[in-house]
Design an enzyme around this catalytic site. Structure first.
Site, PDB file in Angstrom:
ATOM      1  N   GLY A   1       0.775  -1.244   0.000  1.00 32.06           N
ATOM      2  CA  GLY A   1       0.000   0.000   0.000  1.00 32.06           C
ATOM      3  C   GLY A   1       0.803   1.288   0.000  1.00 32.06           C
ATOM      4  O   GLY A   1       0.316   2.311   0.482  1.00 32.06           O
TER       5      GLY A   1
ATOM      6  N   ASN B   1       1.445   3.120  -2.607  1.00 34.11           N
ATOM      7  CA  ASN B   1       0.727   4.074  -3.465  1.00 34.11           C
ATOM      8  C   ASN B   1      -0.528   4.601  -2.775  1.00 34.11           C
ATOM      9  O   ASN B   1      -0.880   5.773  -2.936  1.00 34.11           O
ATOM     10  CB  ASN B   1       0.396   3.439  -4.815  1.00 34.11           C
ATOM     11  CG  ASN B   1       1.569   3.516  -5.767  1.00 34.11           C
ATOM     12  OD1 ASN B   1       1.916   4.588  -6.235  1.00 34.11           O
ATOM     13  ND2 ASN B   1       2.212   2.376  -5.999  1.00 34.11           N
TER      14      ASN B   1
ATOM     15  N   ARG C   1     -15.651 -15.497 -10.632  1.00 31.51           N
ATOM     16  CA  ARG C   1     -14.952 -14.206 -10.641  1.00 31.51           C
ATOM     17  C   ARG C   1     -15.955 -13.044 -10.716  1.00 31.51           C
ATOM     18  O   ARG C   1     -15.779 -12.003 -10.097  1.00 31.51           O
ATOM     19  CB  ARG C   1     -14.048 -14.215 -11.883  1.00 31.51           C
ATOM     20  CG  ARG C   1     -13.161 -13.040 -12.070  1.00 31.51           C
ATOM     21  CD  ARG C   1     -12.336 -13.270 -13.330  1.00 31.51           C
ATOM     22  NE  ARG C   1     -11.200 -14.129 -13.067  1.00 31.51           N
ATOM     23  CZ  ARG C   1     -10.019 -13.682 -12.629  1.00 31.51           C
ATOM     24  NH1 ARG C   1      -9.839 -12.404 -12.412  1.00 31.51           N
ATOM     25  NH2 ARG C   1      -9.028 -14.506 -12.423  1.00 31.51           N
TER      26      ARG C   1
ATOM     27  N   HIS D   1       0.970   1.334 -13.197  1.00 35.87           N
ATOM     28  CA  HIS D   1       1.783   0.208 -13.659  1.00 35.87           C
ATOM     29  C   HIS D   1       3.241   0.663 -13.742  1.00 35.87           C
ATOM     30  O   HIS D   1       3.533   1.692 -14.378  1.00 35.87           O
ATOM     31  CB  HIS D   1       1.293  -0.256 -15.035  1.00 35.87           C
ATOM     32  CG  HIS D   1       2.018  -1.454 -15.551  1.00 35.87           C
ATOM     33  ND1 HIS D   1       1.755  -2.732 -15.093  1.00 35.87           N
ATOM     34  CD2 HIS D   1       3.020  -1.573 -16.460  1.00 35.87           C
ATOM     35  CE1 HIS D   1       2.559  -3.585 -15.711  1.00 35.87           C
ATOM     36  NE2 HIS D   1       3.333  -2.909 -16.542  1.00 35.87           N
TER      37      HIS D   1
ATOM     38  N   ASP E   1      -3.652  -3.772 -18.855  1.00 32.75           N
ATOM     39  CA  ASP E   1      -2.621  -2.719 -18.928  1.00 32.75           C
ATOM     40  C   ASP E   1      -2.616  -2.001 -20.278  1.00 32.75           C
ATOM     41  O   ASP E   1      -1.544  -1.570 -20.748  1.00 32.75           O
ATOM     42  CB  ASP E   1      -1.220  -3.313 -18.649  1.00 32.75           C
ATOM     43  CG  ASP E   1      -1.085  -3.847 -17.227  1.00 32.75           C
ATOM     44  OD1 ASP E   1      -1.803  -3.369 -16.341  1.00 32.75           O
ATOM     45  OD2 ASP E   1      -0.269  -4.763 -17.020  1.00 32.75           O
TER      46      ASP E   1
ATOM     47  N   GLU F   1       6.187   6.838  -9.041  1.00 22.73           N
ATOM     48  CA  GLU F   1       4.799   6.370  -8.923  1.00 22.73           C
ATOM     49  C   GLU F   1       4.030   7.239  -7.934  1.00 22.73           C
ATOM     50  O   GLU F   1       2.888   7.631  -8.172  1.00 22.73           O
ATOM     51  CB  GLU F   1       4.751   4.919  -8.433  1.00 22.73           C
ATOM     52  CG  GLU F   1       5.244   3.900  -9.431  1.00 22.73           C
ATOM     53  CD  GLU F   1       4.989   2.465  -8.959  1.00 22.73           C
ATOM     54  OE1 GLU F   1       3.927   2.187  -8.378  1.00 22.73           O
ATOM     55  OE2 GLU F   1       5.872   1.614  -9.171  1.00 22.73           O
TER      56      GLU F   1
HETATM   57  C1  GRF Z   1       3.413  -0.781  -7.527  1.00 21.46           C
HETATM   58  O1  GRF Z   1       4.661  -0.909  -8.138  1.00 21.46           O
HETATM   59  C2  GRF Z   1       2.328  -0.566  -8.560  1.00 21.46           C
HETATM   60  O2  GRF Z   1       2.760   0.190  -9.644  1.00 21.46           O
HETATM   61  C3  GRF Z   1       2.030  -1.981  -8.992  1.00 21.46           C
HETATM   62  O3  GRF Z   1       2.095  -2.737  -7.805  1.00 21.46           O
HETATM   63  C4  GRF Z   1       2.965  -2.085  -6.887  1.00 21.46           C
HETATM   64  C5  GRF Z   1       2.169  -1.867  -5.640  1.00 21.46           C
HETATM   65  O4  GRF Z   1       2.937  -1.300  -4.608  1.00 21.46           O
HETATM   66  N1  GRF Z   1       0.755  -2.056  -9.666  1.00 21.46           N
HETATM   67  P1  GRF Z   1       2.212  -0.663  -3.348  1.00 21.46           P
HETATM   68  O5  GRF Z   1       1.314  -1.753  -2.750  1.00 21.46           O
HETATM   69  O6  GRF Z   1       1.433   0.518  -3.797  1.00 21.46           O
HETATM   70  O7  GRF Z   1       3.339  -0.304  -2.425  1.00 21.46           O
END
Ligand code: GRF
Length: 211
Positions: A21, A23, A74, A118, A154, A183
């Site tokens: 987490g 991000n 799903r 991504h 993606d 990111e």
């Molecule tokens: C990040 O590198 C994101 O771009 C990818 O998965 C990773 C997640 O990292 N989709 P976090 O859980 O946000 O630390």
């Protein structure tokens, strides 16, 4: 494809996570610093005990687990996610390290209003382990892409990208760390762009209207 207008109805975010987490934390911090004018209405993990759930709770945000296990299909899991996001009146869904393919029920409930981040410059290196793919290919530049989620993995319209250099002695780990810094900036900025409106999807392009 028919041109579509901005459909973000409010500034309430629903963040889907599976892991640590960082991000999510970047979004929480950007909101606290007033760099991002939004509210996180709910954080949903498909993994029990994901670090992201703790980060959300520490920030006073409702955080729940809806496991992908135990559903007949799903589609049922995706429907449960869509119900929960709607119940929280979410206007924009942010995938932040959410390690599941988003299916039709979510895409239909949130048309052009699901973002993913991504860690590669798409369309290069979609799918799993993009940093390892970038190193193996020998590219000299990689980075991060924030894009709208569509039915194709993606491959949705690109909202924002940031680049980083790739060095000869990089490993997937050192490259991932360099990309992660970008990111955290790119995601908050892209969410703000989405919420500010004045954009449209034109074919496969995300285009900001001229002022
Ligand atoms: C990040 O590198 C994101 O771009 C990818 O998965 C990773 C997640 O990292 N989709 P976090 O859980 O946000 O630390």
């Amino acid at each position: 494809m028919i041109e579509k207008r901005n459909q973000v109805s409010n500034r309430r975010l629903g963040v889907l996570v599976s892991g640590r987490g960082s991000n999510l934390q970047a979004l929480i911090d950007a909101i606290a610093d007033r760099r991002l004018d939004a509210t996180i209405a709910v954080v949903i993990s498909n993994i029990e005990g994901a670090g992201a759930l703790e980060r959300a709770r520490a920030a006073g945000i409702e955080a729940i687990c809806i496991s992908h296990r135990g559903w007949p299909s799903r589609v049922d899991h995706d429907q449960a996610l869509a119900r929960e996001l709607r119940a929280h009146d979410v206007g924009l869904v942010c995938l932040a390290g959410y390690m599941r393919i988003v299916g039709a029920p979510l895409l239909e409930a949130f048309p052009d209003t699901i973002l993913n981040i991504h860690p590669a410059l798409l369309p290069s290196f979609p799918g799993l382990e993009p940093q390892r793919q970038a190193i193996a290919h020998g590219v000299k530049i990689s980075g991060v892409t924030v894009h709208l989620v569509t039915g194709e993995l993606d491959a949705g319209p690109i909202v924002a990208q940031r680049s980083v250099p790739v060095f000869d002695d990089d490993t997937a780990k050192t490259l991932a760390a360099r990309i992660l810094v970008e990111e955290h900036q790119a995601y908050a900025e892209a969410v703000q762009v989405m919420l500010d409106g004045g954009w449209r999807v034109d074919g496969r392009r995300f285009v900001r209207n001229r002022a």
